[in-house]
Design a protein around this motif. Structure first.
Motif, PDB file in Angstrom:
ATOM      1  N   ARG A 217      42.262  34.341  37.333  1.00 22.31           N
ATOM      2  CA  ARG A 217      43.428  33.496  37.645  1.00 22.31           C
ATOM      3  C   ARG A 217      44.326  33.326  36.423  1.00 22.31           C
TER       4      ARG A 217
ATOM      5  N   MET B 235      48.267  34.260  36.263  1.00 22.11           N
ATOM      6  CA  MET B 235      49.268  33.302  35.787  1.00 22.11           C
ATOM      7  C   MET B 235      50.121  33.900  34.672  1.00 22.11           C
TER       8      MET B 235
ATOM      9  N   PHE C 245      45.190  25.555  30.217  1.00 21.63           N
ATOM     10  CA  PHE C 245      44.145  25.442  31.241  1.00 21.63           C
ATOM     11  C   PHE C 245      42.756  25.683  30.652  1.00 21.63           C
TER      12      PHE C 245
ATOM     13  N   ILE D 167      44.374  26.827  39.350  1.00 21.97           N
ATOM     14  CA  ILE D 167      45.392  27.854  39.065  1.00 21.97           C
ATOM     15  C   ILE D 167      45.680  28.674  40.315  1.00 21.97           C
TER      16      ILE D 167
END
Length: 569
Positions: A298, A302, A351, A377
């Protein structure tokens, strides 16, 4: 003094001639030879007020600079005095340099000839002892078996028979262990004889090593300590994978797929490995502290989406939470590249820190904290972009960073070199430096090996853990940025990359038990795992079956790691 040196060299030449006429010498150790002692004394006198004094004074200066008990004036005074003495010592060293080199050369030559005889004698003695031990324990084993057979035959009940059989196995096991211990001691004596030779030569050369001696020493040490079971436990998986690659290379032309072992194919494997290298280097730190990271895929999506949005040639078709569409073409390309890279790293670190905080502060296992991050995410990306691909990035910049250099035509094939390999190599070097040459890297191993012991020794487990998560985020951000140069980015980009990254680290020898592993292993693991996937695809193996192969490799790697861990315990 010159006459003394000449006398030593003449005596050495005489002894060398005598040894040429005899097969063995009486000496058991080089340290017992009187002539070598005289050589050492003479060399020490040559070096005492020269090179040795320089070394000692430099150590004193380094210690004084670190000594917080000394005030500035006292430190400066001592350093000045020692610096002046170093200048005098350098003059002495320069005056004695030639005599030192000549005497050292003759001493090493004599030591080599003498050592050859001593080692031959030690080896012959120990080989004879080994044969005697083997014969002794073979007879002992036979005696144990005969005694056990008598007990079994005389046993009056099934229980007595089982007891006798158990005691037979136990006695044979003890005898085997004693035999192996004695044989190991003999090999240690043989190994020590050569080690002593190398150490003597280093002493005569004033600590200078010799490449060929070091290589031979390492080889002999490996041979004397070789255990087949340990070798296959450590390398069994690599041997199996190597055999698999060999089989693929043989089968490929027969099946009509073509020649697998070509430069274009090798470069393609390395190109596919290049971006995945960043993800493996990031997750490797978490595995080193007995953790993992399920959010890698993820993170890739992103960072790739961000990069694709910024570097898209023209107006984007994607709206993010109904904001946009954007058009960044008015900005200079250099600014757009910097912006894309910085934002990719920033959000990946953000994150990663989010997951790391819960792991470092609340002791939540990384499996849970990164799983939560993955879901967050995933939801944000798909909801924000509705799953729409952001489209390709500007063709010129894509070729500049993610293209290939033409090397020429080799064997009728156009060979090109992927540019993405360069940043991957840089990332490996940076990660290796952090792991091996920094205090933070040493603390990573300490926390991974035993976090409680690390905390007691003064290491901040919280800071180290957070540092590892931040470092992982940086690697993910860089890899995600480069991923956009390979394919059109979307919220689904990077699906399953976390499994490949984790598997590559485990195959590369980074232990899930923590505190064990090397960056080189992770890098090799990435290439191996990517090569495995490429070979299966090249042979037109169904994608679903490829997951089966990967699954077996992962379970085999973790199983072998667990067995090694249990043996250490």
């Amino acid at each position: 003094m010159a006459n003394t040196y000449d006398d030593l060299n003449a005596l050495a030449a005489k002894k060398i001639a005598e040894m040429a006429d005899s097969d063995t010498v009486e000496l058991k150790s080089l340290n017992d030879d009187e002539l070598l002692k005289q050589y050492q004394d003479a060399l020490y006198k040559l070096r005492e007020n020269g090179v040795n004094k320089i070394m000692e004074l430099n150590q004193n200066i380094a210690a004084a600079k670190k000594n917080k008990m000394l005030d500035a004036a006292e430190r400066q005074k001592l350093v000045s005095e020692w610096t002046a003495q170093i200048s005098e010592a350098k003059k002495v060293a320069a005056a004695n340099r030639q005599a030192d080199a000549d005497l050292s050369k003759h001493a090493v030559n004599y030591a080599n000839v003498l050592a050859k005889k001593v080692i031959a004698g030690v080896n012959a003695e120990q080989d004879k002892k080994i044969e005697t031990l083997k014969s002794f324990y073979a007879k002992k084993a036979e005696g144990i078996k005969l005694e056990a057979q008598k007990r079994i035959a005389a046993a009056s009940s099934a229980h007595d028979k089982e007891t006798a059989k158990y005691e037979l196995k136990s006695a044979l096991f003890d005898a085997k262990n004693k035999r192996q211990t004695e044989l190991d001691r003999c090999n240690d004596v043989k190994n020590q004889a050569f080690t002593e030779h190398v150490q003597m030569n280093r002493t005569l050369r004033n600590g200078k090593t010799n490449f060929s001696e070091d290589m031979e020493l390492n080889w002999k040490h490996y041979v004397y300590n070789f255990k087949a079971t340990k070798f296959f436990l450590d390398n069994g998986l690599y041997i199996a994978i190597l055999l698999f690659f060999i089989i693929c290379v043989i089968i490929a032309p027969v099946s009509g797929a073509g020649n697998l072992l070509t430069l274009p194919n090798i470069f393609t494997i390395l190109e596919q490995s290049s971006t995945r290298m960043f993800y493996a280097l990031g997750v490797a730190g978490l595995i080193l502290i007995a953790g993992t990271d399920l959010s890698v895929g993820r993170m890739v999506a992103m960072g790739s989406v961000i990069t694709g949005l910024i570097l898209h040639p023209g107006t984007n078709i994607v709206k993010f939470f109904n904001m946009g569409p954007w058009n960044f073409t008015s900005m200079p390309m250099g600014c757009r590249l910097a912006m894309a890279l910085v934002l990719s790293i920033f959000f990946c670190v953000l994150f990663s820190v989010f997951a790391g905080f819960f792991t470092a502060k609340l002791k939540i296992h990384p499996f849970i904290s990164t799983l939560a991050t993955q879901l967050i995410i995933y939801g944000l990306l798909f909801f924000g972009t509705t799953g729409t691909p952001v489209g390709s990035i500007d063709g010129n910049v894509k070729d500049l960073i993610g293209g290939r250099w033409v090397l020429g035509v080799i064997n009728g094939e156009l060979v090109t070199f992927p540019k993405l390999i360069i940043p991957a190599i840089i990332a490996i070097i940076v990660a290796w430096f952090i792991w091996n040459k920094t205090i933070f890297g040493k603390n990573m191993y300490a926390v991974g090996g035993n976090s409680e012991a690390a905390a007691v020794s003064g290491i901040s487990v919280f800071r180290v853990t957070m540092g590892i998560f931040i470092m992982a985020g940086i690697f993910y951000g860089c890899g995600a940025f480069l991923e956009a140069f390979r394919a059109n980015a979307s919220a689904g980009t990077g699906q399953g990359y976390e499994m490949d990254a984790i598997a590559a680290c485990v195959v590369g020898g980074i232990s899930f038990n923590g505190g064990i592993g090397k960056i080189g292993g992770a890098a090799i693991g990435v290439v191996i795992f990517t090569g495995l996937t490429y070979c299966l695809t090249f042979l037109h193996i169904d994608t679903n079956l490829q997951f089966v192969f990967k699954g077996f490799i992962i379970i085999a790697a973790v199983a072998l790691d667990s067995i090694k861990y249990l043996k250490r315990k």
